[in-house]
Design an enzyme around this catalytic site. Structure first.
Site, PDB file in Angstrom:
ATOM      1  N   HIS A 117       0.839  -1.201   0.000  1.00 16.50           N
ATOM      2  CA  HIS A 117       0.000   0.000   0.000  1.00 16.50           C
ATOM      3  C   HIS A 117       0.870   1.246   0.000  1.00 16.50           C
ATOM      4  O   HIS A 117       1.724   1.429   0.861  1.00 16.50           O
ATOM      5  CB  HIS A 117      -0.931   0.008   1.202  1.00 16.50           C
ATOM      6  CG  HIS A 117      -1.978   1.076   1.133  1.00 16.50           C
ATOM      7  ND1 HIS A 117      -1.781   2.342   1.654  1.00 16.50           N
ATOM      8  CD2 HIS A 117      -3.220   1.079   0.582  1.00 16.50           C
ATOM      9  CE1 HIS A 117      -2.856   3.078   1.429  1.00 16.50           C
ATOM     10  NE2 HIS A 117      -3.740   2.332   0.778  1.00 16.50           N
ATOM     11  N   SER A 141      -4.481  -3.136  -6.878  1.00 15.15           N
ATOM     12  CA  SER A 141      -4.397  -4.133  -5.814  1.00 15.15           C
ATOM     13  C   SER A 141      -5.569  -5.106  -5.910  1.00 15.15           C
ATOM     14  O   SER A 141      -6.287  -5.129  -6.906  1.00 15.15           O
ATOM     15  CB  SER A 141      -4.372  -3.441  -4.445  1.00 15.15           C
ATOM     16  OG  SER A 141      -5.559  -2.697  -4.235  1.00 15.15           O
ATOM     17  N   ASP A 174      -6.334  13.669  -7.833  1.00 18.04           N
ATOM     18  CA  ASP A 174      -6.007  12.455  -7.088  1.00 18.04           C
ATOM     19  C   ASP A 174      -7.324  11.796  -6.725  1.00 18.04           C
ATOM     20  O   ASP A 174      -8.051  12.290  -5.862  1.00 18.04           O
ATOM     21  CB  ASP A 174      -5.199  12.815  -5.839  1.00 18.04           C
ATOM     22  CG  ASP A 174      -4.734  11.588  -5.056  1.00 18.04           C
ATOM     23  OD1 ASP A 174      -5.154  10.461  -5.397  1.00 18.04           O
ATOM     24  OD2 ASP A 174      -3.947  11.761  -4.104  1.00 18.04           O
ATOM     25  N   MET A 175      -7.652  10.707  -7.381  1.00 15.97           N
ATOM     26  CA  MET A 175      -8.976  10.113  -7.197  1.00 15.97           C
ATOM     27  C   MET A 175      -8.929   8.599  -7.160  1.00 15.97           C
ATOM     28  O   MET A 175      -8.083   7.954  -7.765  1.00 15.97           O
ATOM     29  CB  MET A 175      -9.904  10.552  -8.329  1.00 15.97           C
ATOM     30  CG  MET A 175      -9.404  10.226  -9.715  1.00 15.97           C
ATOM     31  SD  MET A 175     -10.620  10.529 -11.014  1.00 15.97           S
ATOM     32  CE  MET A 175     -11.609   9.026 -10.886  1.00 15.97           C
ATOM     33  N   LYS A 224     -18.512   3.413 -15.190  1.00 13.22           N
ATOM     34  CA  LYS A 224     -17.338   4.235 -15.487  1.00 13.22           C
ATOM     35  C   LYS A 224     -16.214   3.926 -14.500  1.00 13.22           C
ATOM     36  O   LYS A 224     -15.055   3.746 -14.884  1.00 13.22           O
ATOM     37  CB  LYS A 224     -17.704   5.715 -15.443  1.00 13.22           C
ATOM     38  CG  LYS A 224     -18.711   6.127 -16.518  1.00 13.22           C
ATOM     39  CD  LYS A 224     -19.080   7.588 -16.416  1.00 13.22           C
ATOM     40  CE  LYS A 224     -20.103   7.963 -17.473  1.00 13.22           C
ATOM     41  NZ  LYS A 224     -20.507   9.391 -17.397  1.00 13.22           N
ATOM     42  N   GLY A 301      -7.037  19.703  -6.518  1.00 15.07           N
ATOM     43  CA  GLY A 301      -5.958  19.847  -5.543  1.00 15.07           C
ATOM     44  C   GLY A 301      -5.951  21.160  -4.788  1.00 15.07           C
ATOM     45  O   GLY A 301      -5.247  21.297  -3.781  1.00 15.07           O
TER      46      GLY A 301
END
Length: 351
Positions: A117, A141, A174-175, A224, A301
């Site tokens: 992680h 992952s 960042d998603m 999506k 951001g």
């Protein structure tokens, strides 16, 4: 919430990780990204992760002293074997390698195999933007999220981040590909609060609002989100010859992989002109007529940068449940707990 100075919280995080077996360098790097996330309001990827990281060391899922190594490079493509090292160190290595390759080939792609992680992937994309490159980062992952139409986990919440330099603040998307990151469920448990319907489903496939009854997460935007997560698995894992989802769903062992991409802006034109265009684009969007109940139009951001500036000055607040779990781990490892400070009300916000 109880607040701490950023430096004190980072030192506490590093001490806990080192007490849990991390090498000093891995502990420092991991603590840095966790506190970076907390400062930006992304508590789901902050220090609440530390007890689980230490548990993963004890279970043999993280090798806290392993050193990622660049095992191959062919033109603009590099591959790092992480050997299950702490994910933050592995993905910093991948982005730094991608930037180095892009400096010579105008574009650089570095895949990282067998990471763990990695935390908030925006940290790594921003690393490229700070050096004048466009940065793109993805990680993949095991199953944590329902595939669209299924009521059980079929894909991961595979995140993606893109960052671009600007004369103002960099753009930083960042998603997660799930409606919310798993860490937000963890934070809700720590805070003792319910979650909105739509974030997750229970064992029967019905919407879950009690974080303790969550069976799996829902994909962002239905097909999506699940489609994007699937393609990130292809780019990060299948392309690397280390598939994760098909292995786990077939009864095999899981893994985790990542990819970092750096694009040299200068290959397309003058970097200062590009940065100016990005700033102009942002200001144009922010000047659009606002929807009802919207105080300000924000860029990707922007809220995080603002909140980080406030929290680095006024203190970083932590939920009571997070503090309790960290304190329990600190007692077990013999780590001194930091002194709390009175938080500024403007810093007591959550992403």
């Amino acid at each position: 919430m109880t607040a701490f100075r950023a430096d004190d919280l980072k030192a506490y995080a590093a001490a806990l990780l080192q007490g849990g077996g991390y090498s000093p360098a891995h502990a420092e790097r991991t603590a840095d990204i966790l506190v970076w996330a907390n400062a930006r309001g992304a508590n789901s990827h902050g220090v609440l992760r530390i007890p689980r990281y230490v548990e993963m060391v004890e279970q043999g899922l993280i090798d806290p002293k392993a050193e990622p190594e660049l095992v191959s490079q062919d033109g603009a493509v590099g591959v790092i074997e992480a050997h299950r090292a702490p994910g933050a160190s592995a993905m910093v290595g991948a982005m730094d390698a991608a930037i180095d390759i892009a400096g010579r080939h105008n574009i650089g792609w570095c895949s990282a195999r067998n990471i763990t992680h990695a935390g908030a992937v925006g940290y790594f994309a921003l690393r490229a933007a700070r050096r004048g490159f466009i940065g793109i980062v993805m990680t993949a992952s095991g199953p944590l999220m329902a595939y669209h139409g299924a009521r059980v986990s079929g894909l991961s919440t595979n995140p993606i981040s893109i960052s671009a330099p600007s004369t103002d603040l960099p753009l930083l998307l960042d998603m997660s590909t799930s409606t919310v990151a798993l860490g937000k469920i963890m934070h809700a448990r720590d805070a003792g609060t319910p979650i909105p319907a739509g974030w997750a489903i229970d064992a029967n496939g019905a919407p879950a609002t009690d974080p303790s009854e969550v069976a799996t997460l829902t994909p962002l935007g239905g097909p999506k989100g699940s489609g994007l997560s699937l393609m990130i698995e292809v780019l990060c894992s299948v392309l690397l010859g280390n598939p994760v989802i098909s292995s786990v769903l077939g009864g095999g062992k899981g893994a985790m992989n990542g990819a970092a991409l750096a694009i040299r802006v200068e290959a397309f034109g003058a970097p200062d002109v590009f940065a100016s265009h990005i700033a102009d684009l942002g200001q144009t969007l922010k000047a659009l007529p606002k929807a009802p109940d919207t105080d300000e139009i924000l860029l990707p951001g922007e809220r995080g940068f603002r909140l980080s500036e406030t929290r680095m000055r006024a203190g970083i607040p932590l939920a009571g449940g997070t503090l309790e779990r960290l304190a329990s781990l600190a007692d077990r490892l013999g780590v001194a707990q930091p002194k709390a400070i009175a938080p500024d009300k403007t810093a007591n916000q959550n992403k």
